[in-house]
Design an enzyme around this catalytic site. Sequence first.
Site, PDB file in Angstrom:
ATOM      1  N   GLU A  46       6.824  44.773  60.040  1.00 43.49           N
ATOM      2  CA  GLU A  46       5.563  44.501  60.725  1.00 43.49           C
ATOM      3  C   GLU A  46       5.603  44.951  62.178  1.00 43.49           C
ATOM      4  OE1 GLU A  46       2.900  43.891  59.392  1.00 43.49           O
ATOM      5  OE2 GLU A  46       3.469  43.155  57.419  1.00 43.49           O
ATOM      6  N   TYR A 128      -1.252  38.716  65.017  1.00 44.17           N
ATOM      7  CA  TYR A 128      -1.198  39.441  63.751  1.00 44.17           C
ATOM      8  C   TYR A 128       0.159  39.265  63.062  1.00 44.17           C
ATOM      9  CZ  TYR A 128      -0.074  42.872  60.403  1.00 44.17           C
ATOM     10  OH  TYR A 128       0.386  43.440  59.257  1.00 44.17           O
ATOM     11  N   ASP A 146      -5.602  42.714  60.801  1.00 49.97           N
ATOM     12  CA  ASP A 146      -5.206  43.949  61.492  1.00 49.97           C
ATOM     13  C   ASP A 146      -6.420  44.878  61.504  1.00 49.97           C
ATOM     14  OD1 ASP A 146      -5.410  44.712  58.867  1.00 49.97           O
ATOM     15  OD2 ASP A 146      -3.783  46.165  59.016  1.00 49.97           O
TER      16      ASP A 146
END
Length: 346
Positions: A46, A128, A146
């Site tokens: 991520e 996020y 996102d």
Amino acid sequence: MRDDKVIGKTISAPLLAWYDRHARDLPWRVPPGRGRADPYRVWLSEVMLQQTTVAAVKNYFIRFTSLWPRIEDLAAADDAQVMAEWAGLGYYARARNLLACARTVAANGGQFPDTRAGLLALPGIGPYTAAAISAIAHDAPETVVDGNVERVVARLFAVQTPLPAAKPELVALADTLTPPARPGDYAQAMMDLGATICTPRKPVCALCPISKCCDAFHQGIAADLPRRAPKPAKPERSGIAWLGRSGDAVLLEQRPAKGLLGGTLAFPSTGWDGQDLPAPGPADWHRVGEVRHVFTHFSLTLTVLTGELTGPPLRGRLVPLRQFDRSALPGLMRKVWDLAIDPAKP
DNA sequence: TATCCGTGGGG
DNA sequence: TCCCCAAGGAT
């Protein structure tokens, strides 16, 4: 926003059914129905994926997990090696925060926090990424928003407010959609949908599993959403970079830890705002050409000089070519190197 | 809230 | 060629 309209968006069932059949095979992903992913791998992927395409990340992720299979391995890694392995991926503050985060987690027993709030407190983890780790690694019902999800939701509800002002509204709408069951698969399904079907330019609504629920589709304006505020023009900047040699060695320096290309390996250069720094050492400097590079908020033309040093360098350090690896340089400096090596090549 | 922070691929 | 923008975060 009318309540019945929000509740009417029952998209999770068809979306998850679509995801079960079409989930992309990605190095950091556990296929649907095969349990939870390793939080370390979810976190690493991520962070790499922040503002970065899947295609660009894949090999970096494989390389990092091969070098450092567990977070304790990464925490024990050398700063310079991590920066060198990150080189070319961009946004280098991510690499510095990655190491800081790994060391914090490793010092606390090697386990990532299992709450969104705990994750948010770690360096390099924002709203996020905290939600993504919670949902994907812990299967917690967090809402993951996102750029893909912003686009999907803007179209589902035909939101006309331009980004980035629309962000809070889109997050609130997305939050009404998050299902209690399989939130991790749901989050990845939304992102996969945005990446493969509900794309920015020409969305393939004919293949979309939730087009029946999509206001923008029914209004025929899917391709026009989300709207975006106009972007400011990109200023031009310029400077000089020196590629100094001394026999079999080249002159390199570590850039300051903060700011542009912070902490990366570089050839000495002037500032790029018109500063007039002296050359990094005595040499018969001669011009080999210039390189162009476009950053997020400005464009740069860098004039490249080379020369054989006739005395000790004033800054930087001489690195024997045998120990030098082009891949340890950020993109801009790779261009400088390539130009100096072969000025004829474009 | 606005600005700063990389890079590469697609249209 | 140029413009868009991609699984954002820090300050």
